[in-house]
Structure formats: structure tokens, C-alpha cells
Motif scaffolding. Structure first.
Motif, short mmCIF file in Angstrom:
data_model
loop_
_atom_site.label_atom_id
_atom_site.label_comp_id
_atom_site.label_asym_id
_atom_site.label_seq_id
_atom_site.Cartn_x
_atom_site.Cartn_y
_atom_site.Cartn_z
N PRO A 192 0.80 -1.22 0.00
CA PRO A 192 0.00 0.00 0.00
C PRO A 192 0.83 1.27 0.00
O PRO A 192 0.35 2.33 -0.41
N ARG A 193 2.09 1.18 0.44
CA ARG A 193 2.97 2.36 0.43
C ARG A 193 3.35 2.77 -0.98
O ARG A 193 3.89 3.86 -1.19
N LEU A 194 3.03 1.91 -1.96
CA LEU A 194 3.38 2.19 -3.36
C LEU A 194 2.17 2.48 -4.22
O LEU A 194 2.30 2.67 -5.43
N ALA A 195 1.00 2.53 -3.62
CA ALA A 195 -0.23 2.68 -4.39
C ALA A 195 -0.29 3.99 -5.17
O ALA A 195 -0.98 4.09 -6.18
N HIS A 196 0.45 5.00 -4.72
CA HIS A 196 0.42 6.31 -5.37
C HIS A 196 1.41 6.44 -6.52
O HIS A 196 1.41 7.45 -7.24
N ILE A 197 2.25 5.42 -6.73
CA ILE A 197 3.32 5.53 -7.72
C ILE A 197 2.76 5.43 -9.15
O ILE A 197 2.05 4.48 -9.48
N ARG A 198 3.12 6.40 -9.98
CA ARG A 198 2.71 6.42 -11.38
C ARG A 198 3.90 6.31 -12.33
O ARG A 198 3.73 5.96 -13.51
N THR A 199 5.11 6.62 -11.84
CA THR A 199 6.31 6.57 -12.68
C THR A 199 7.42 5.83 -11.94
O THR A 199 7.74 6.17 -10.80
N TRP A 200 7.97 4.83 -12.61
CA TRP A 200 9.02 3.97 -12.04
C TRP A 200 10.32 4.30 -12.76
O TRP A 200 10.44 4.09 -13.97
N ILE A 201 11.28 4.81 -12.01
CA ILE A 201 12.54 5.30 -12.58
C ILE A 201 13.67 4.41 -12.07
O ILE A 201 13.79 4.17 -10.86
N PHE A 202 14.50 3.96 -13.00
CA PHE A 202 15.59 3.04 -12.65
C PHE A 202 16.92 3.56 -13.15
O PHE A 202 17.06 3.93 -14.33
N ASP A 203 17.91 3.56 -12.27
CA ASP A 203 19.29 3.70 -12.70
C ASP A 203 19.63 2.46 -13.52
O ASP A 203 18.90 1.46 -13.51
N LEU A 204 20.77 2.48 -14.21
CA LEU A 204 21.16 1.36 -15.07
C LEU A 204 22.24 0.48 -14.42
O LEU A 204 21.95 -0.60 -13.92
N ASP A 205 23.46 0.97 -14.41
CA ASP A 205 24.60 0.15 -13.97
C ASP A 205 24.52 -0.20 -12.49
O ASP A 205 24.27 0.66 -11.64
N ASN A 206 24.73 -1.47 -12.20
CA ASN A 206 24.72 -2.01 -10.83
C ASN A 206 23.36 -1.84 -10.15
O ASN A 206 23.25 -1.94 -8.93
N THR A 207 22.33 -1.60 -10.96
CA THR A 207 20.96 -1.51 -10.45
C THR A 207 20.08 -2.52 -11.17
O THR A 207 19.46 -3.38 -10.54
N LEU A 208 20.03 -2.44 -12.49
CA LEU A 208 19.25 -3.40 -13.27
C LEU A 208 20.01 -4.71 -13.48
O LEU A 208 19.43 -5.70 -13.94
N TYR A 209 21.27 -4.72 -13.16
CA TYR A 209 22.03 -5.97 -13.08
C TYR A 209 22.88 -5.90 -11.81
O TYR A 209 23.15 -4.79 -11.31
N PRO A 210 23.29 -7.02 -11.23
CA PRO A 210 24.01 -6.99 -9.96
C PRO A 210 25.44 -6.50 -10.12
O PRO A 210 26.10 -6.73 -11.14
N ALA A 211 25.93 -5.81 -9.10
CA ALA A 211 27.32 -5.37 -9.11
C ALA A 211 28.27 -6.55 -9.22
O ALA A 211 29.38 -6.41 -9.75
N SER A 212 27.82 -7.72 -8.77
CA SER A 212 28.67 -8.92 -8.83
C SER A 212 28.97 -9.35 -10.27
O SER A 212 29.91 -10.12 -10.50
N ALA A 213 28.21 -8.86 -11.24
CA ALA A 213 28.52 -9.14 -12.65
C ALA A 213 29.83 -8.48 -13.06
O ALA A 213 30.47 -8.92 -14.02
N ARG A 214 30.20 -7.43 -12.36
CA ARG A 214 31.47 -6.72 -12.53
C ARG A 214 31.62 -6.11 -13.92
O ARG A 214 32.73 -5.90 -14.39
N LEU A 215 30.51 -5.81 -14.54
CA LEU A 215 30.57 -5.11 -15.83
C LEU A 215 31.22 -3.75 -15.66
O LEU A 215 32.08 -3.35 -16.46
N PHE A 216 30.82 -3.04 -14.62
CA PHE A 216 31.34 -1.69 -14.44
C PHE A 216 32.83 -1.70 -14.11
O PHE A 216 33.51 -0.69 -14.33
N ASP A 217 33.35 -2.82 -13.63
CA ASP A 217 34.80 -2.92 -13.41
C ASP A 217 35.56 -2.68 -14.70
O ASP A 217 36.65 -2.10 -14.70
#
Length: 221
Positions: A3-28
Motif C-alpha cells: 500500500p505504500r506504493l499505491a500512489h506511484i505512477r512513474t518507475w525510474i531506474f538507474d542502469l549500472d549495478n541496479t538493473l544488473y548486480p554489481a557482482s557481474a562486474r561489468l562496471f569494473d
């Protein structure tokens, strides 16, 4: 839905180390390329290059921002160089794609990277069709998160009401300006490098994995 999210209309996501895990080490790989760029430009060894790089990262928000401010580096040449990496460490994430598809409202990527790179990453993750848009470093007029202007520009570009938006980001400091304008904030605490002694009072939720968090808070389809 939580219920704390019922008001959300826009979902915003960072890319690196957010949509994939930092353990993938792509950003390294990007980190190493930035070090190589600085070493070549200033004719220093890699140890000194890393010191310079991290000084700019912590002092200006991104290494590029520091290089531009202090040395007038061409951002296009820099980004082309550091983003020329292999992405075979990334795998399709069907559960995340499904979770994002179920979210009610708009979905946007908000990244300090550029769109060509972000598009490659999203494609590798199987998220190429998951987002309405990518708001990248060029859309920010090369003033990156956590500059307040980056968030104001994002909201203006997509007519976002901050109080109806939620932002997922692995850099805790980048959530502070989002919270300041009324966004709900989710810190993806999965091992990304953070600044020393940073405040955490602006964080509403913390998770180690976006897919699991969406599953837990949004429920099943």
C-alpha cells in the motif's frame, strides 16, 4: 501491491549495478578503461590514474564531470572509449522483465551513461522493450546525478510528478536529490562503491536485488 506504493505512477531506474548486480562486474571494465584513459592523458601510472579518477568521481559525481570541469575533456570521445567493453558477463533476466512489465504506470531509465551504451546493456538483459525512454547524460546537458538539474530536467522532459514517482539507484548519494523533490527512494545496496560517511536518511527502502524487491512488494501477476 504494498500500500505504500499505491500512489506511484512513474518507475525510474538507474542502469549500472541496479538493473544488473554489481557482482557481474561489468562496471569494473569501465572503471579500468577510465583509469587507462587518465593514465594516457596525464602520462601517469595506473596507481596515480586511479587516485585522480576517484577524486573526480567523489568530488564531481562522475569521473567525466571532473575531467570536463578541470581539463575540458571531450565527453563524446571519453564515453566512446570507456563504453567500448564486452558485455558477455550479462545474461537475460526474464523474471525482472516480467516484474517491470507488471508495474502500473510509466518506466524510465535514468543513467549517467549514454544512450548507445544503455541500449546495449538493456538488450543483453532482455529489457530492450521494458522502458518508455532512456534519460542519459546528454539529456542532462552533461551535468550528471547527483546534480539537482539532472532530476529537474528528467521531470520536465517526461512531465513527471515527483510525489508520484519512485527511483531505484545503487549510489545512495544519488537518491538524496530525488527525495528532496518528493520521490520515493530505493537504495540498491549490492556492493557498489559509496562515498565515506554518507547520510542515509533520504532512503525509503533498501534492497540487494531489484527483481526480488519488485516480487516482494508488487506480488504475483
Amino acid at each position: 501491491m504494498d500500500p505504500r506504493l499505491a500512489h506511484i505512477r512513474t518507475w525510474i531506474f538507474d542502469l549500472d549495478n541496479t538493473l544488473y548486480p554489481a557482482s557481474a562486474r561489468l562496471f569494473d571494465q569501465i572503471d579500468a578503461k577510465m583509469g587507462a584513459y587518465i593514465a594516457a592523458k596525464f602520462e601517469v601510472d595506473l596507481v596515480e590514474a586511479r587516485r585522480i579518477q576517484k577524486g573526480y568521481f567523489h568530488g564531481h559525481g562522475t569521473t567525466l564531470a571532473g575531467l570536463m570541469a578541470e581539463h575540458d575533456v571531450d565527453p563524446h570521445a571519453f564515453l566512446d572509449f570507456v563504453h567500448d567493453i564486452e558485455m558477455d558477463v550479462l545474461e537475460k533476466n526474464a523474471p525482472l522483465a516480467a516484474a517491470i512489465a507488471r508495474l502500473p504506470g510509466r518506466k524510465i531509465v535514468f543513467t549517467n551513461a549514454d544512450t548507445p551504451y544503455a541500449t546495449r546493456v538493456l538488450g543483453r538483459l532482455g529489457l530492450g522493450e521494458s522502458f518508455e525512454a532512456i534519460h542519459d547524460i546528454h539529456a542532462m546537458d552533461l551535468l550528471p546525478k547527483p546534480q539537482a538539474s539532472a532530476y529537474a530536467g528528467l521531470c520536465a522532459a517526461f512531465d513527471i510528478v515527483p510525489a508520484e514517482a519512485i527511483f531505484f539507484e545503487d549510489m545512495a548519494r544519488n537518491l538524496a536529490p530525488a527525495k528532496a523533490i518528493g520521490m520515493t527512494t530505493v537504495w540498491v545496496d549490492n556492493g557498489s562503491e559509496q562515498g565515506p560517511g554518507e547520510d542515509r536518511s533520504h532512503i525509503d527502502f533498501t534492497c540487494a536485488d531489484v527483481t526480488a524487491w519488485l516480487h516482494d512488494h508488487m506480488g504475483e501477476a
